[in-house]
Design a protein around this motif. Structure first.
Motif, PDB file in Angstrom:
ATOM      1  N   GLU A 104      85.053  15.769 122.475  1.00  0.00           N
ATOM      2  CA  GLU A 104      86.246  14.945 122.235  1.00  0.00           C
ATOM      3  C   GLU A 104      86.613  14.149 123.479  1.00  0.00           C
ATOM      4  O   GLU A 104      87.032  12.988 123.388  1.00  0.00           O
ATOM      5  CB  GLU A 104      87.413  15.844 121.821  1.00  0.00           C
ATOM      6  CG  GLU A 104      87.261  16.443 120.429  1.00  0.00           C
ATOM      7  CD  GLU A 104      88.323  17.483 120.124  1.00  0.00           C
ATOM      8  OE1 GLU A 104      88.627  17.683 118.937  1.00  0.00           O
ATOM      9  OE2 GLU A 104      88.844  18.107 121.077  1.00  0.00           O
ATOM     10  N   LEU A 105      86.459  14.774 124.635  1.00  0.00           N
ATOM     11  CA  LEU A 105      86.777  14.103 125.898  1.00  0.00           C
ATOM     12  C   LEU A 105      85.823  12.930 126.137  1.00  0.00           C
ATOM     13  O   LEU A 105      86.245  11.843 126.545  1.00  0.00           O
ATOM     14  CB  LEU A 105      86.687  15.101 127.052  1.00  0.00           C
ATOM     15  CG  LEU A 105      87.241  14.644 128.400  1.00  0.00           C
ATOM     16  CD1 LEU A 105      88.696  14.251 128.283  1.00  0.00           C
ATOM     17  CD2 LEU A 105      87.065  15.737 129.439  1.00  0.00           C
ATOM     18  N   ALA A 106      84.541  13.143 125.845  1.00  0.00           N
ATOM     19  CA  ALA A 106      83.551  12.069 126.024  1.00  0.00           C
ATOM     20  C   ALA A 106      83.856  10.909 125.079  1.00  0.00           C
ATOM     21  O   ALA A 106      83.761   9.737 125.463  1.00  0.00           O
ATOM     22  CB  ALA A 106      82.153  12.623 125.748  1.00  0.00           C
ATOM     23  N   GLU A 107      84.248  11.239 123.842  1.00  0.00           N
ATOM     24  CA  GLU A 107      84.596  10.202 122.859  1.00  0.00           C
ATOM     25  C   GLU A 107      85.826   9.418 123.306  1.00  0.00           C
ATOM     26  O   GLU A 107      85.897   8.192 123.168  1.00  0.00           O
ATOM     27  CB  GLU A 107      84.849  10.853 121.506  1.00  0.00           C
ATOM     28  CG  GLU A 107      85.107   9.859 120.379  1.00  0.00           C
ATOM     29  CD  GLU A 107      85.331  10.533 119.042  1.00  0.00           C
ATOM     30  OE1 GLU A 107      85.838   9.848 118.131  1.00  0.00           O
ATOM     31  OE2 GLU A 107      85.026  11.735 118.910  1.00  0.00           O
ATOM     32  N   LEU A 108      86.804  10.149 123.848  1.00  0.00           N
ATOM     33  CA  LEU A 108      88.024   9.518 124.339  1.00  0.00           C
ATOM     34  C   LEU A 108      87.728   8.561 125.489  1.00  0.00           C
ATOM     35  O   LEU A 108      88.207   7.425 125.508  1.00  0.00           O
ATOM     36  CB  LEU A 108      89.014  10.587 124.792  1.00  0.00           C
ATOM     37  CG  LEU A 108      90.267  10.102 125.521  1.00  0.00           C
ATOM     38  CD1 LEU A 108      91.137   9.277 124.592  1.00  0.00           C
ATOM     39  CD2 LEU A 108      91.059  11.279 126.075  1.00  0.00           C
ATOM     40  N   ILE A 109      86.920   9.018 126.440  1.00  0.00           N
ATOM     41  CA  ILE A 109      86.564   8.184 127.590  1.00  0.00           C
ATOM     42  C   ILE A 109      85.830   6.930 127.120  1.00  0.00           C
ATOM     43  O   ILE A 109      86.073   5.816 127.617  1.00  0.00           O
ATOM     44  CB  ILE A 109      85.706   8.990 128.589  1.00  0.00           C
ATOM     45  CG1 ILE A 109      86.586  10.057 129.263  1.00  0.00           C
ATOM     46  CG2 ILE A 109      85.084   8.072 129.645  1.00  0.00           C
ATOM     47  CD1 ILE A 109      85.811  11.044 130.116  1.00  0.00           C
ATOM     48  N   ASP A 110      84.958   7.098 126.134  1.00  0.00           N
ATOM     49  CA  ASP A 110      84.229   5.955 125.575  1.00  0.00           C
ATOM     50  C   ASP A 110      85.185   4.957 124.920  1.00  0.00           C
ATOM     51  O   ASP A 110      85.046   3.741 125.092  1.00  0.00           O
ATOM     52  CB  ASP A 110      83.203   6.458 124.556  1.00  0.00           C
ATOM     53  CG  ASP A 110      82.301   5.328 124.045  1.00  0.00           C
ATOM     54  OD1 ASP A 110      81.718   4.622 124.875  1.00  0.00           O
ATOM     55  OD2 ASP A 110      82.212   5.159 122.811  1.00  0.00           O
ATOM     56  N   THR A 111      86.174   5.492 124.189  1.00  0.00           N
ATOM     57  CA  THR A 111      87.165   4.631 123.529  1.00  0.00           C
ATOM     58  C   THR A 111      87.972   3.838 124.546  1.00  0.00           C
ATOM     59  O   THR A 111      88.203   2.625 124.380  1.00  0.00           O
ATOM     60  CB  THR A 111      88.128   5.477 122.671  1.00  0.00           C
ATOM     61  OG1 THR A 111      87.383   6.145 121.661  1.00  0.00           O
ATOM     62  CG2 THR A 111      89.196   4.609 122.017  1.00  0.00           C
ATOM     63  N   ILE A 112      88.388   4.491 125.606  1.00  0.00           N
ATOM     64  CA  ILE A 112      89.180   3.831 126.645  1.00  0.00           C
ATOM     65  C   ILE A 112      88.371   2.718 127.308  1.00  0.00           C
ATOM     66  O   ILE A 112      88.877   1.614 127.554  1.00  0.00           O
ATOM     67  CB  ILE A 112      89.660   4.856 127.695  1.00  0.00           C
ATOM     68  CG1 ILE A 112      90.663   5.830 127.057  1.00  0.00           C
ATOM     69  CG2 ILE A 112      90.306   4.153 128.886  1.00  0.00           C
ATOM     70  CD1 ILE A 112      91.081   6.969 127.960  1.00  0.00           C
ATOM     71  N   LYS A 113      87.089   2.989 127.562  1.00  0.00           N
ATOM     72  CA  LYS A 113      86.232   1.980 128.197  1.00  0.00           C
ATOM     73  C   LYS A 113      86.015   0.794 127.268  1.00  0.00           C
ATOM     74  O   LYS A 113      86.045  -0.365 127.703  1.00  0.00           O
ATOM     75  CB  LYS A 113      84.904   2.609 128.593  1.00  0.00           C
ATOM     76  CG  LYS A 113      85.004   3.552 129.789  1.00  0.00           C
ATOM     77  CD  LYS A 113      83.647   4.138 130.134  1.00  0.00           C
ATOM     78  CE  LYS A 113      83.724   5.017 131.382  1.00  0.00           C
ATOM     79  NZ  LYS A 113      82.414   5.629 131.705  1.00  0.00           N
ATOM     80  N   LYS A 114      85.803   1.060 125.982  1.00  0.00           N
ATOM     81  CA  LYS A 114      85.545  -0.017 125.026  1.00  0.00           C
ATOM     82  C   LYS A 114      86.765  -0.915 124.831  1.00  0.00           C
ATOM     83  O   LYS A 114      86.648  -2.127 124.686  1.00  0.00           O
ATOM     84  CB  LYS A 114      85.128   0.579 123.683  1.00  0.00           C
ATOM     85  CG  LYS A 114      83.699   1.082 123.651  1.00  0.00           C
ATOM     86  CD  LYS A 114      83.347   1.634 122.273  1.00  0.00           C
ATOM     87  CE  LYS A 114      81.890   2.094 122.234  1.00  0.00           C
ATOM     88  NZ  LYS A 114      81.538   2.693 120.915  1.00  0.00           N
ATOM     89  N   THR A 115      87.936  -0.297 124.809  1.00  0.00           N
ATOM     90  CA  THR A 115      89.164  -1.072 124.591  1.00  0.00           C
ATOM     91  C   THR A 115      89.709  -1.652 125.889  1.00  0.00           C
ATOM     92  O   THR A 115      90.648  -2.442 125.877  1.00  0.00           O
ATOM     93  CB  THR A 115      90.250  -0.191 123.953  1.00  0.00           C
ATOM     94  OG1 THR A 115      90.512   0.938 124.812  1.00  0.00           O
ATOM     95  CG2 THR A 115      89.822   0.316 122.590  1.00  0.00           C
ATOM     96  N   ASN A 116      89.126  -1.177 126.997  1.00  0.00           N
ATOM     97  CA  ASN A 116      89.576  -1.621 128.320  1.00  0.00           C
ATOM     98  C   ASN A 116      91.053  -1.283 128.549  1.00  0.00           C
ATOM     99  O   ASN A 116      91.780  -2.032 129.219  1.00  0.00           O
ATOM    100  CB  ASN A 116      89.336  -3.131 128.502  1.00  0.00           C
ATOM    101  CG  ASN A 116      89.367  -3.526 129.967  1.00  0.00           C
ATOM    102  OD1 ASN A 116      88.978  -2.747 130.838  1.00  0.00           O
ATOM    103  ND2 ASN A 116      89.832  -4.731 130.243  1.00  0.00           N
ATOM    104  N   CYS A 117      91.489  -0.178 127.955  1.00  0.00           N
ATOM    105  CA  CYS A 117      92.882   0.259 128.133  1.00  0.00           C
ATOM    106  C   CYS A 117      93.051   0.849 129.527  1.00  0.00           C
ATOM    107  O   CYS A 117      92.331   1.777 129.903  1.00  0.00           O
ATOM    108  CB  CYS A 117      93.242   1.296 127.071  1.00  0.00           C
ATOM    109  SG  CYS A 117      94.933   1.892 127.210  1.00  0.00           S
ATOM    110  N   LYS A 118      93.990   0.339 130.262  1.00  0.00           N
ATOM    111  CA  LYS A 118      94.190   0.771 131.648  1.00  0.00           C
ATOM    112  C   LYS A 118      95.474   1.578 131.849  1.00  0.00           C
ATOM    113  O   LYS A 118      95.835   1.901 132.970  1.00  0.00           O
ATOM    114  CB  LYS A 118      94.234  -0.457 132.572  1.00  0.00           C
ATOM    115  CG  LYS A 118      92.952  -1.282 132.561  1.00  0.00           C
ATOM    116  CD  LYS A 118      91.759  -0.485 133.062  1.00  0.00           C
ATOM    117  CE  LYS A 118      90.496  -1.345 133.130  1.00  0.00           C
ATOM    118  NZ  LYS A 118      89.314  -0.558 133.537  1.00  0.00           N
TER     119      LYS A 118
END
Length: 303
Positions: free
Chosen positions: A228-242
């Motif tokens: 779940e953590l890896a998926e979350l990190i991937d989502t944040i990177k894809k959306t460029n949410c800072k």
């Protein structure tokens, strides 16, 4: 002549004694007048209720749980809680499933008057269809809850009905002013993508146009798995949410770890679920004002 004067003096003394006795009885009755005791389930309900009962004599508000308890999803009643409820004329709860212990309360106090602050409010559901109980975090929800509390108390304590409703109206005006201020300052930002650590903010996000990209911990203290953590990190990177919002009530270690791997920055957003034991009546508004400052700072750096 002396006998007549003596009789008059005796009558006057007796009258004085009778009058004094009546006066003392009246004072005693006033002092012994029973308080109308309101118990609240946790911190935000306490703050709202304190505002509704402001300056009303013989009305007492007591919070059942410690003000640092947090959300009550899995809270277990202790004997002291049930003892507190024994004296309650009314029990103000958030409702919507927040107080998971209500079945036990009703077993112990079948005649207890319950005021459900979230009554009649349309609840937000997650992707699994589960209703979110954090109504008070959105100011619109808080306003409705204050109104419900005032209506409930007015029905149970008619002698103070007018005062309850007057106090509620005054507090609601302050809440509306705070909401207007926040809408005005946040309207300038186009990118309002955020990540939160708890399912406490859907009502807040809906009200102020924030886009919750992901939630790290669906329940406080339940850390995500490695997958779940890896998926979350991937989502944040894809959306460029800072912008990553942790909460002051919980540890920020996980948030800081995610921030390092994604380039996001951690900020603190308060769902106003805990506070000081002797919190002032304006605590909710102060917390929301601090949230506004944090949001403005975060969005200014991430447009």
């Amino acid at each position: 002549m002396k006998a007549k004067v003596l009789r008059i003096t005796t009558i006057l003394v007796l009258c004085l004694l009778i009058f004094t006795g009546c006066s003392n009885n009246t004072a005693t009755n006033t002092e012994d007048e029973k308080d109308f005791t309101i118990v609240t389930s946790f911190y935000p309900m306490y703050i709202f209720t304190v505002n509704v009962v402001k300056d009303i004599q013989n009305v007492k508000v007591e919070n059942m749980t410690e003000p640092q308890t947090g959300c009550l999803h899995d809270y277990q009643l202790v004997p002291a809680d049930l003892k507190t409820l024994e004296q309650a004329d009314a029990f103000v709860i958030n409702g919507a499933g927040m107080e998971s212990f209500m079945e036990k309360v009703m077993e112990q106090r079948k005649d207890l008057n319950i005021i459900e602050a979230s009554k009649g409010i349309e609840l937000i559901k997650d992707e699994n269809g589960e209703e979110n109980a954090h109504v008070w975090v959105g100011i619109s929800g808080a306003i409705k809850e204050v109104s419900n509390i005032a209506d409930g108390l007015a029905a149970l304590d008619p002698s103070n009905a007018e005062a309850y409703k007057k106090n509620a109206e005054e507090y609601i005006k302050l809440l509306e002013a705070q909401s207007e201020k926040m809408h005005k300052e946040l309207a300038a930002f186009k990118n309002k993508d955020i990540v939160t650590f708890h399912e406490a903010f859907p009502y807040f996000a809906k009200e102020f146009g924030l886009n919750i990209v992901s939630v790290v911990e669906r329940e406080p203290g339940t850390e995500p798995s490695a997958g779940e953590l890896a998926e979350l990190i991937d989502t944040i990177k894809k959306t460029n949410c800072k912008v990553l919002f942790a909460e002051p009530q919980y540890s920020q270690k996980a948030a800081e770890s995610i921030a390092k791997q994604t380039g996001a920055k951690v900020y603190l957003l308060d769902p106003v679920v805990t506070g000081e034991k002797d919190a002032s009546a304006d605590s909710y508004i102060k917390a929301m004002d601090e949230n506004l400052k944090v949001l403005v700072e975060a969005f200014q750096q991430n447009q």
